[in-house]
Enzyme design. Structure first.
Site, PDB file in Angstrom:
ATOM      1  N   ASP A 305      41.871  40.083  50.117  1.00 36.37           N
ATOM      2  CA  ASP A 305      43.068  39.381  49.292  1.00 36.37           C
ATOM      3  C   ASP A 305      42.179  38.468  48.995  1.00 36.37           C
ATOM      4  O   ASP A 305      41.381  37.845  48.991  1.00 36.37           O
ATOM      5  CB  ASP A 305      44.325  39.121  49.402  1.00 36.37           C
ATOM      6  CG  ASP A 305      45.257  38.652  49.062  1.00 36.37           C
ATOM      7  OD1 ASP A 305      45.274  39.194  47.993  1.00 36.37           O
ATOM      8  OD2 ASP A 305      44.983  37.484  48.962  1.00 36.37           O
ATOM      9  N   GLU A 341      39.207  42.444  46.786  1.00 33.12           N
ATOM     10  CA  GLU A 341      39.931  42.202  45.113  1.00 33.12           C
ATOM     11  C   GLU A 341      39.728  40.562  44.485  1.00 33.12           C
ATOM     12  O   GLU A 341      39.295  40.657  44.547  1.00 33.12           O
ATOM     13  CB  GLU A 341      41.045  41.935  45.551  1.00 33.12           C
ATOM     14  CG  GLU A 341      42.016  41.910  44.594  1.00 33.12           C
ATOM     15  CD  GLU A 341      43.838  40.811  45.096  1.00 33.12           C
ATOM     16  OE1 GLU A 341      44.844  41.712  44.300  1.00 33.12           O
ATOM     17  OE2 GLU A 341      43.637  40.071  45.539  1.00 33.12           O
TER      18      GLU A 341
END
Length: 648
Positions: A305, A341
């Site tokens: 993330d 990401e």
């Protein structure tokens, strides 16, 4: 007895004779260990080592499942501190605002089950929430619904294998807590992107023991050839900004967090703080955590993330920074799947394509381009062509599949596929932020009616657009990512930021209506077609042999596209072939409201799929001659056998 290896590990390490406790706390002069027996703590002083940065002690006869906490005295009061390396957590016996750690003895019978080791170019990611995805599946025993063990029940394994996915990507399963603003609204952080203990599986996914049950789940999925990768959050912790709660690092070592010039925490994550991996103890904590998941849980990879944060040195991103270099040389981590990401919200935070070799990257340009092309009458034809060919402007085919695009239409954040074709606007009122939260640029289309409708022409167009988007995804070059609830045609009622909705907004219904059944069966068939027909092209177009193949972009009449056509044309035909006379594919796309007739120039094409149809003939492909007509808002994929195959 204590060993040198045990002493090098932080947290709690259970041995045959007791338990070794260690914590990195350079900011604290005196720290104590509290062990709870029937809620009554026993306190033990910890010794300083490593110049005072490490506090440690060995307590005989301590076994697994022992609750403990660290603490210090501040102005006569006790400040409880959760072990940041905790492998299991529970409610603190003496302080309701805190969690306590639980000792774990790392042992499990893996029954000689090996990791599936799916090749990168064969990977098909299926993203799901460990609770939400199975919570309403009535074919599961009730006690398994929404639990780790539900994911490895034969009912769920049958679904995964029938769908044809290779790799489950679990949304965060590490222990997390709710932010204060959610508690005041009686909501919860359902997604789990607010971690408090990186190494501890969250109790909410377990019936009894989250550690044993997660290991069992991974083992049984591996037994069936299915990989498991974790969505991990190492960019911030639940301690938030300066006014936020104190669980561990703020008191133990504030240098864990990136600080600005004014001494305040930098907030490049939008969550109040940012982990500083240029600080060696922070880097060690993250690396130890990654190795723990791989070595003890046999996890096959990670999706990071806000991964740009992990490469930051202050306000700068460095793809040769310590985090990336440490992973590259690590024998445990260097061979697993790494998915980035590739952004955060800080300065210079958008880093798509800039991660090191060996990393896959979530490609938002792919998402936005495909949505715009199909929803806005062929908008961005040139970029559409670039994206379905693997985004070679960003990810060179010379290094596929070691470094390539993760293509997706939908992710957990944003509209589901059903909502993408059903809503023009986001509808997030239930989140309690006056619909201000959630992405504003969704590139969605309601096709004439906002939300649910009984208008069958609208419903039919929506279903066809779903097929267009998924067919494009599965016949693109790159690693496809599917949102699991999309296989069930789940709608969140237009909520494009359902992070706090632990209810039917996020839980997909498994009792499907006819349209959802047709779509599920259709998608399973297209995934099978990808494996049979597209995979040879992906391999042929990757690496050193990529220049020996054929690529033609054609107009409807069959002429090659000229430079000026990329601005004026909306329909497109892509002809790709392996070598000079190998198999060929033809992808025809018509995003407009008019029918489109294509000249194929050659005869004997086999029709693999036509999105005007809600089902696919699995028995024998239809043979197509030199013309093919697409109805409005549809696409088709055709196959032609090469000379070598015809001669067999």
């Amino acid at each position: 007895m204590e060993t040198l290896l045990t002493k090098k590990k932080q947290g709690a390490v259970v041995t045959d004779d007791g338990c070794y406790f260690s914590i990195h706390a350079p900011q604290i002069n005196q720290i104590q260990l509290a062990i709870f027996n029937n809620d009554e703590p026993r306190f033990f002083d910890m010794k300083h080592t490593d110049g005072g940065a490490i506090h440690q002690c060995f307590i005989p006869n301590v076994t697994e499942d022992t609750q403990y906490s660290f603490c210090r005295k501040i102005k006569g009061s006790t400040q409880w501190l959760l072990d940041p390396c905790a492998k299991k957590v529970t409610r603190h016996p003496l302080c309701k605002k805190m969690l306590a750690a639980v000792t774990v003895k790392d042992q499990f019978d893996w029954q000689d089950v090996e990791r599936p080791s799916i090749q990168r170019d064969e990977t098909l990611i299926y993203e799901l929430h460990a609770k939400g995805f199975s919570h309403l599946n009535r074919d599961l025993p009730e006690h398994l619904r929404g639990k780790f063990l539900g994911l490895c029940h034969p009912v769920m394994i049958s679904h995964f294998k029938r769908t044809g996915v290779t790799t489950l990507q679990l949304m965060p399963i590490a222990a997390s807590i709710d932010e204060a603003h959610l508690k005041s609204k009686k909501l919860t952080n359902f997604w789990g992107y607010n971690p408090v203990a990186w190494n501890a599986p969250d109790n909410r996914f377990a019936i009894n023991d989250p550690v044993d049950e997660l290991k069992t789940t991974v083992r049984e999925l591996h037994r069936e050839g299915i990989e498991v990768i974790l969505d991990v959050v190492y960019n911030h912790t639940a301690e938030s900004g300066e006014p936020g709660p104190v669980f561990h690092y703020k008191a133990l070592d504030p240098l864990f967090y990136l600080h600005g010039y004014d001494g305040q925490f930098q907030n490049f994550t939008g969550c109040g703080n940012t982990i500083d991996l240029s600080h060696p103890p922070a880097l060690k904590a993250v690396m130890d955590s990654l190795r723990y998941w791989v070595e003890e849980f046999k996890i096959d990879g990670f999706r990071f993330d806000l991964a740009a944060t992990l490469g930051r040195r202050g306000e700068c991103f460095d793809n040769a920074g310590g985090f990336f270099q440490t992973i590259y040389q690590d024998p445990v981590l260097s061979g697993i799947k790494l998915v980035a990401e590739p952004w955060d919200i800080g300065p210079d935070g958008y880093q798509l394509g800039h991660f090191p070799m060996g990393w896959l990257e979530c490609n938002d340009k792919y998402r936005d381009t495909l949505r715009s092309y199909w929803h806005f009458n062929g908008q961005g034809l040139g970029e559409f062509a670039t994206r379905i060919m693997g985004s070679r402007d960003i990810f060179s085919a010379s290094v596929w599949p070691q470094k390539s695009s993760v293509n997706y239409i939908t992710y957990h954040d944003g509209f589901t596929l059903q909502d993408l074709v059903s809503y023009q606007q986001k509808h997030n009122a239930d989140n309690g932020e006056q619909n201000r939260d959630g992405h504003g640029d969704n590139r969605s289309c309601n096709h004439g009616v906002e939300g649910r409708t009984d208008n069958q022409s609208v419903v039919a167009l929506r279903e066809r657009q779903k097929r267009n988007l998924i067919a494009s995804l599965l016949f693109s070059f790159g690693v496809p990512h599917l949102l699991a609830v999309d296989s069930l045609s789940h709608s969140q009622g237009g909520n494009n930021n359902a992070y706090c909705q632990d209810n039917n907004v996020s839980w997909p219904e498994w009792e499907l209506d006819n349209n959802a059944k047709y779509f599920q069966t259709w998608m399973e068939a297209v995934i099978s077609l990808r494996k049979q027909y597209m995979m040879p092209f992906i391999r042929a177009f990757s690496g050193a042999g990529r220049h020996t193949n054929r690529v033609e972009w054609l107009k409807q009449a069959g002429q090659p596209m000229e430079w000026q056509d990329w601005e004026s044309e909306r329909t497109i035909a892509l002809h790709i072939g392996i070598g000079q006379d190998g198999n060929s594919l033809m992808i025809l796309a018509n995003p407009t409201a008019d029918a489109a007739s294509f000249s194929l120039l050659e005869n004997q094409w086999e029709l693999l799929l036509d999105t005007r149809q809600s089902s696919i003939n699995k028995v024998a492909p239809k043979v197509v001659d030199n013309r093919f007509e697409l109805i409005p808002h549809s696409m088709a994929i055709l196959f032609q056998r090469g000379k070598a195959e015809h001669s067999l």
